[in-house]
Write an enzyme that holds these catalytic residues in place. Structure first.
Site, short mmCIF file in Angstrom:
data_model
loop_
_atom_site.label_atom_id
_atom_site.label_comp_id
_atom_site.label_asym_id
_atom_site.label_seq_id
_atom_site.Cartn_x
_atom_site.Cartn_y
_atom_site.Cartn_z
N HIS A 96 1.60 -5.79 -6.95
CA HIS A 96 2.37 -4.59 -6.64
C HIS A 96 2.23 -4.28 -5.15
O HIS A 96 1.15 -4.43 -4.57
CB HIS A 96 1.85 -3.41 -7.47
CG HIS A 96 2.73 -2.20 -7.41
ND1 HIS A 96 2.69 -1.32 -6.36
CD2 HIS A 96 3.68 -1.72 -8.26
CE1 HIS A 96 3.57 -0.34 -6.57
NE2 HIS A 96 4.19 -0.58 -7.71
N GLU A 128 2.05 -1.60 -3.44
CA GLU A 128 1.05 -0.61 -3.07
C GLU A 128 -0.35 -1.22 -3.05
O GLU A 128 -1.16 -0.94 -2.16
CB GLU A 128 1.09 0.58 -4.03
CG GLU A 128 0.14 1.69 -3.65
CD GLU A 128 0.14 2.83 -4.65
OE1 GLU A 128 -0.94 3.44 -4.85
OE2 GLU A 128 1.21 3.12 -5.24
N CYS A 185 -1.12 9.96 -8.48
CA CYS A 185 -0.45 11.09 -7.82
C CYS A 185 -0.05 12.17 -8.82
O CYS A 185 0.11 11.91 -10.02
CB CYS A 185 0.75 10.60 -7.02
SG CYS A 185 2.29 10.46 -7.93
#
Length: 343
Positions: free
Chosen positions: A143, A145, A213
């Protein structure tokens, strides 16, 4: 392309006949980091004119990327594909320091649209690496990120790809271990991974604050609340969107009889509605609301006109645009704030 689907092993017995209805999750759709990144590309196109180059997809949503391409954004996989001296925007998922170095070597004007919550994880990684901790980064291999965060401290970070990967973890000093995470993971699965890590490494430290988040947590919480009453869950989102895929999984794990991921209303199969009285609808954090409205219209045309919004949180967070872009907008006498055309 077919829709992604998750179904439980035992779908249970049909519920009593009810009026056809839609349970609409709130919050859903764009988070502050996504809105900031998309607006950054839109305003850069307005300010500099096309083409504006974007490294990787600015956010993981097919519709957003195609819309920006139509306006003149050019998406590339690597910095070397950007002509020297041009403008390049880094995606919301963040990049490793080496990418900034590559851009500087090519004399590129850079606009860093990394989500501030991802930047927070980068800072945590650098801080713990500076004190020689082994950092257990919970996330999905490959991924963007994860690649960006790992690049901040490659000699200290060990990727842990879910609970099943815990037995493979090797650290230098069990007394100096901390865990961090990708921001878009399943909260429940991440906590299970942490629990298993702590069994192996009792001295394991937590990050200073939640890495998953607020938007990811809020969207999962809304789905958990409505899933037990949903015969079918439709999640609007793209297949490369980690947080959207997680919403389908969370829905089924918490009671929805079936769950599907679609980019557009046209991907919904009418056969999914057979015997369905209650349809849950939500969208991932990189999905514009207009795509959800299209799904609601599609369902209304098939008898699901009653919409009941299930709200578990209110969101008001707004991030300022990247500093480099704000400076140029201000110099041009243009607004340095705004909301995406597709929010």
């Amino acid at each position: 392309m077919g829709a992604v689907t998750v179904q439980p092993e035992d779908s249970g017995t049909p519920t009593a006949l009810k009026t056809k209805r839609v349970l609409l999750a709130a919050p859903r759709g764009y988070c502050a980091g996504v809105d900031r990144a998309v607006v950054a590309v839109e305003k850069a196109l307005d300010l500099y004119g096309p083409p504006v180059y974007v490294r990787k997809e600015i956010v993981h949503n097919k519709h957003v990327v195609q819309t920006l391409q139509a306006r003149g954004a050019i998406f590339v996989d690597e910095t070397v594909e950007v002509p020297e001296g041009e403008t390049v925007i880094f995606s919301a998922h963040g990049v490793a320091p080496v990418v900034h170095e590559e851009a500087a070597a090519r004399q590129l004007k850079t606009i860093d649209a990394t989500c501030p919550l991802v930047t927070k994880v980068h800072h945590e990684a650098k801080r713990f690496a500076a004190t020689d901790f082994d950092i257990l980064l919970i996330g999905h291999e490959g991924h963007e990120e994860v690649i960006g965060t790992s690049g901040e401290a490659p000699d200290h970070i060990h990727l842990v790809d879910g609970p099943g990967d815990v037995p493979n973890v090797v650290v230098r000093d069990p007394e100096k271990v901390v865990w961090l995470s990708q921001t878009t993971l399943s909260v429940d699965e991440t906590m299970e991974t942490v629990r298993r890590l702590r069994e192996r490494f009792p001295a394991l430290q937590d990050p200073p604050s939640d890495d998953i988040c607020y938007a990811t947590q809020n969207r999962q919480a809304a789905v958990k609340k409505l899933a037990p009453d949903a015969d079918l869950m439709i999640v609007v989102g793209s297949r490369n969107s980690s947080n959207s895929v997680r919403l389908v999984e969370v829905a089924v794990e918490h009671g929805a009889k079936a769950g599907y991921l679609v980019d557009y209303a046209a991907e919904i199969d009418e056969a999914w509605l057979e015997g369905v009285d209650s349809v849950g609808v939500t969208s991932g954090a990189s999905v514009p609301e207009l795509l959800v409205r299209d799904v609601l219209s599609w369902l209304a045309e098939r008898g699901y006109a009653e919409v009941q919004e299930v709200t578990t949180a209110e969101e008001s967070l707004v991030f300022s645009l990247p500093r480099e872009l704000r400076t140029d907008l201000k110099a041009a006498g243009l607004a340095t704030t705004g909301t995406s055309d597709h929010a």
